[in-house]
Design a protein around this motif. Structure first.
Motif, PDB file in Angstrom:
ATOM      1  N   UNK A  16       0.798  -1.217   0.000  1.00 49.56           N
ATOM      2  CA  UNK A  16       0.000   0.000   0.000  1.00 49.56           C
ATOM      3  C   UNK A  16       0.828   1.263   0.000  1.00 49.56           C
ATOM      4  N   UNK A  17       1.783   1.349   0.928  1.00 46.88           N
ATOM      5  CA  UNK A  17       2.554   2.584   1.083  1.00 46.88           C
ATOM      6  C   UNK A  17       3.621   2.774   0.014  1.00 46.88           C
ATOM      7  N   UNK A  18       4.044   1.702  -0.640  1.00 53.27           N
ATOM      8  CA  UNK A  18       5.126   1.800  -1.619  1.00 53.27           C
ATOM      9  C   UNK A  18       4.629   1.764  -3.053  1.00 53.27           C
ATOM     10  N   UNK A  19       3.727   0.841  -3.354  1.00 56.38           N
ATOM     11  CA  UNK A  19       3.361   0.596  -4.751  1.00 56.38           C
ATOM     12  C   UNK A  19       2.020   1.195  -5.173  1.00 56.38           C
ATOM     13  N   UNK A  20       1.202   1.636  -4.227  1.00 59.85           N
ATOM     14  CA  UNK A  20      -0.118   2.119  -4.604  1.00 59.85           C
ATOM     15  C   UNK A  20      -0.381   3.571  -4.191  1.00 59.85           C
ATOM     16  N   UNK A  21      -0.282   3.847  -2.906  1.00 50.08           N
ATOM     17  CA  UNK A  21      -0.653   5.166  -2.403  1.00 50.08           C
ATOM     18  C   UNK A  21       0.166   6.298  -3.030  1.00 50.08           C
ATOM     19  N   UNK A  22       1.492   6.160  -3.234  1.00 52.41           N
ATOM     20  CA  UNK A  22       2.231   7.265  -3.854  1.00 52.41           C
ATOM     21  C   UNK A  22       1.677   7.658  -5.231  1.00 52.41           C
ATOM     22  N   UNK A  23       1.229   6.690  -6.011  1.00 50.92           N
ATOM     23  CA  UNK A  23       0.735   6.987  -7.353  1.00 50.92           C
ATOM     24  C   UNK A  23      -0.671   7.591  -7.315  1.00 50.92           C
ATOM     25  N   UNK A  24      -1.498   7.110  -6.400  1.00 51.62           N
ATOM     26  CA  UNK A  24      -2.832   7.696  -6.249  1.00 51.62           C
ATOM     27  C   UNK A  24      -2.713   9.167  -5.851  1.00 51.62           C
ATOM     28  N   UNK A  25      -1.793   9.455  -4.919  1.00 49.87           N
ATOM     29  CA  UNK A  25      -1.603  10.849  -4.486  1.00 49.87           C
ATOM     30  C   UNK A  25      -0.928  11.697  -5.553  1.00 49.87           C
ATOM     31  N   UNK A  49      -0.843   9.500   6.892  1.00 51.13           N
ATOM     32  CA  UNK A  49      -0.486  10.831   7.384  1.00 51.13           C
ATOM     33  C   UNK A  49       0.938  10.840   7.920  1.00 51.13           C
ATOM     34  N   UNK A  50       1.323   9.776   8.629  1.00 49.72           N
ATOM     35  CA  UNK A  50       2.681   9.715   9.164  1.00 49.72           C
ATOM     36  C   UNK A  50       3.713   9.765   8.047  1.00 49.72           C
ATOM     37  N   UNK A  51       3.435   9.113   6.933  1.00 48.86           N
ATOM     38  CA  UNK A  51       4.415   9.024   5.838  1.00 48.86           C
ATOM     39  C   UNK A  51       4.359  10.223   4.902  1.00 48.86           C
ATOM     40  N   UNK A  52       3.139  10.625   4.518  1.00 45.59           N
ATOM     41  CA  UNK A  52       3.014  11.646   3.470  1.00 45.59           C
ATOM     42  C   UNK A  52       2.354  12.943   3.930  1.00 45.59           C
ATOM     43  N   UNK A  53       1.923  12.998   5.182  1.00 38.98           N
ATOM     44  CA  UNK A  53       1.303  14.216   5.685  1.00 38.98           C
ATOM     45  C   UNK A  53      -0.081  14.474   5.136  1.00 38.98           C
ATOM     46  N   UNK A 283      10.941   7.982  -0.918  1.00 42.19           N
ATOM     47  CA  UNK A 283      10.553   9.310  -1.402  1.00 42.19           C
ATOM     48  C   UNK A 283       9.837  10.085  -0.299  1.00 42.19           C
ATOM     49  N   UNK A 284      10.081  11.405  -0.271  1.00 40.68           N
ATOM     50  CA  UNK A 284       9.473  12.230   0.757  1.00 40.68           C
ATOM     51  C   UNK A 284       8.132  12.796   0.335  1.00 40.68           C
ATOM     52  N   UNK A 285       7.835  12.719  -0.974  1.00 37.70           N
ATOM     53  CA  UNK A 285       6.566  13.229  -1.474  1.00 37.70           C
ATOM     54  C   UNK A 285       6.203  12.467  -2.750  1.00 37.70           C
TER      55      UNK A 285
END
Length: 373
Positions: A16-25, A49-53, A283-285
Motif C-alpha cells: 500500500x505505502x510503496x506501490x499504490x498510495x504514492x501513485x494515487x496521491x 499521514x505519518x508518511x506523506x502528511x 521518497x518524501x513526497x
C-alpha cells in the motif's frame, strides 16, 4: 474533465505505502485517496499521514469500506490469501478493483472473478507493474530490433529471467505461513511468468523444480523455484526455444543476474533490478515520481551485448536502460479504463494465465513430470 476516482487502498504495509498510495496521491486529476483500510492504526491519524502528511479517512473493516457509497475503486494490497475473497466482495458491492499480484491462489478463482466483473460491468485490473520496469522496457526494445540491426540477437534460442536474492533467515511475516498463494513462486514468479508470457506467448511444455532449500519454516512454503517453459519450432521462433525462470533465495552476489538471453546472432546479459521499488520506499513526497532521475537505472546496471560477426569475431557493446521505469503508466491506464473505457493494457485473464502456469509448475515439481499444456 472527468471527476477523480474516489479510491480506497486496502492495507498500508509495503504494497500500500510503496506501490499504490504514492501513485494515487501523485495523480490528483485522476484519483482521490478517499480512504484506507487500516485495522489498528498505530498513530492517531494513521500511516498515510505519518508518511506523506495527508489526512484520509480510515476504515477499520472491509465491511465499512464496501458500505461506503463514496468509494468507487478498491485497491487490494493485503496478504495474498485475501486477494480473492476481498476482490469478490468488492465487485459484489459494485466497486472497481485493482488486485495486487498474485491475483488469486487458483485459476478457478481468477475465472470466477472475471465472470463476476463482466456481469457487473466493472473494471477488474491486475497489478502487474513490472511490465513498466526499466530493464524490461530495455529488453523489449532490444528484441524489437530488425534482424538487419548489428545489435540484433537474431532468433532467440534461450531466455533466462531471474529474481534471485540472499536471505538466510525467515522474514517473520505472513509470507512465511503455509497459506493460499504462499511462497516465492506465487510472490516473485508471478512477475517473471507475466513478462515471459507477454513476450513469447503460451509454451508447449513445462517442467519445474520448486523447493524450500533452506529447510526453514513450513516445507509447504517454497523459497526457490526454477521453471522451464519449452516452445516448439515455429512458435515464436523458427527453432525450438526455452525460457528459464528462476528465483533463488541463497544467491550470494553483489549484483544479481536479471536476464541472460541467447540468440542466433548474439547474447544479452543484464544484472541488477529496477530501481523504482527502492526509490518509492524513501521518497518524501509522491510528486517525486515525476522528478528527473526517478526510475532511471545507473549506467553500472546497463546490460551488455555480444554480437557475432560474419567473420566469426565477437563485438561487445552496452545496451542502455535508457527509458525510465514508469509504474505510473499502469495507474494512468487504470483511470482511462474506468472513466473513458480505454483498452486495458494488462488484461485480467492474462494474469489468470500466470496463475495457471504456477499451478502447473507446482504439479510438475511435486510429481516430477513434464507437463504438456
Amino acid at each position: 474533465m472527468s471527476k477523480p476516482i474516489n479510491t480506497c487502498v486496502l492495507g498500508v504495509g509495503l504494497a500500500g505505502l510503496t506501490f499504490h498510495i504514492p501513485f494515487i496521491l501523485a495523480l490528483p486529476d485522476l484519483f482521490t485517496l478517499h480512504s484506507v483500510l487500516e485495522r489498528n492504526p498505530s498513530s492517531p491519524r494513521g500511516k498515510v499521514h505519518d508518511r506523506f502528511g495527508v489526512a484520509v479517512k480510515i476504515h477499520r473493516s472491509l465491511d465499512d469500506v464496501l458500505a461506503d457509497p463514496d468509494v468507487e475503486l478498491v485497491i487490494i494490497g493485503t496478504p495474498n490469501e485475501t486477494h480473492y475473497p476481498f476482490a469478490k466482495a468488492a465487485l459484489q458491492a459494485g466497486k472497481h478493483v485493482l488486485v495486487d499480484k498474485p491475483v488469486t491462489s487458483s485459476t478457478a478463482e481468477g475465472k470466477e472473478l472475471d465472470e463476476l466483473a463482466q456481469a457487473k460491468k466493472l473494471v477488474l485490473y491486475p497489478f502487474q507493474n513490472r511490465r513498466w520496469d526499466s530493464d524490461y522496457l530495455a529488453l523489449k526494445k532490444l528484441l524489437d530490433l530488425p534482424s538487419s540491426s548489428p545489435k540484433s540477437l537474431g532468433n532467440l534460442v534461450e531466455f533466462e529471467s531471474h529474481f534471485d536474492r540472499y536471505r538466510a533467515t525467515l522474514k517473520g511475516t505472513w509470507k512465511d505461513q503455509p497459506l493460499p498463494a504462499a511462497g516465492q513462486t506465487f510472490d516473485l514468479g508471478s512477475h517473471l511468468i507475466d513478462q515471459t508470457l507477454t513476450l513469447f506467448g503460451k509454451p508447449e511444455k513445462l517442467t519445474a523444480f520448486i523447493q524450500n532449500v533452506r529447510g526453514l519454516g513450513s516445507p509447504e512454503v517454497d523459497d526457490t523455484f526454477t521453471i522451464y517453459l519449452q516452445y516448439p519450432a515455429g512458435k515464436p521462433f523458427p527453432n525450438p526455444f526455452t525460457a528459464i525462470l528462476r528465483g533463488h533465495i541463497l544467491s550470494a552476489r553483489s549484483k544479481q543476474l536479471r536476464y541472460l538471453v541467447r540468440g542466433t546472432k548474439g547474447t544479452y546479459i543484464k544484472y541488477g533490478v529496477d530501481v523504482q521499488e527502492d526509490q518509492l520506499k524513501i521518497i518524501d513526497a509522491p510528486a517525486s515520481i515525476f522528478k528527473t532521475g526517478y526510475g532511471l537505472e545507473p549506467e553500472s546496471l546497463w546490460g551488455s551485448l555480444d554480437n557475432i560477426q560474419d567473420n566469426g569475431s565477437v563485438v561487445q557493446s552496452t545496451w542502455p536502460s535508457s527509458a525510465a521505469g514508469q509504474y505510473v503508466e499502469l495507474f494512468r491506464n487504470l483511470a482511462g479504463v474506468i472513466r473513458e473505457g480505454a483498452p486495458q493494457q494488462v488484461k485480467w485473464m492474462q494474469s489468470v494465465s500466470v496463475i495457471e502456469i504456477i499451478e502447473l509448475a507446482l504439479k510438475s515439481s511435486k510429481e516430477g513430470i513434464t507437463i504438456t499444456l
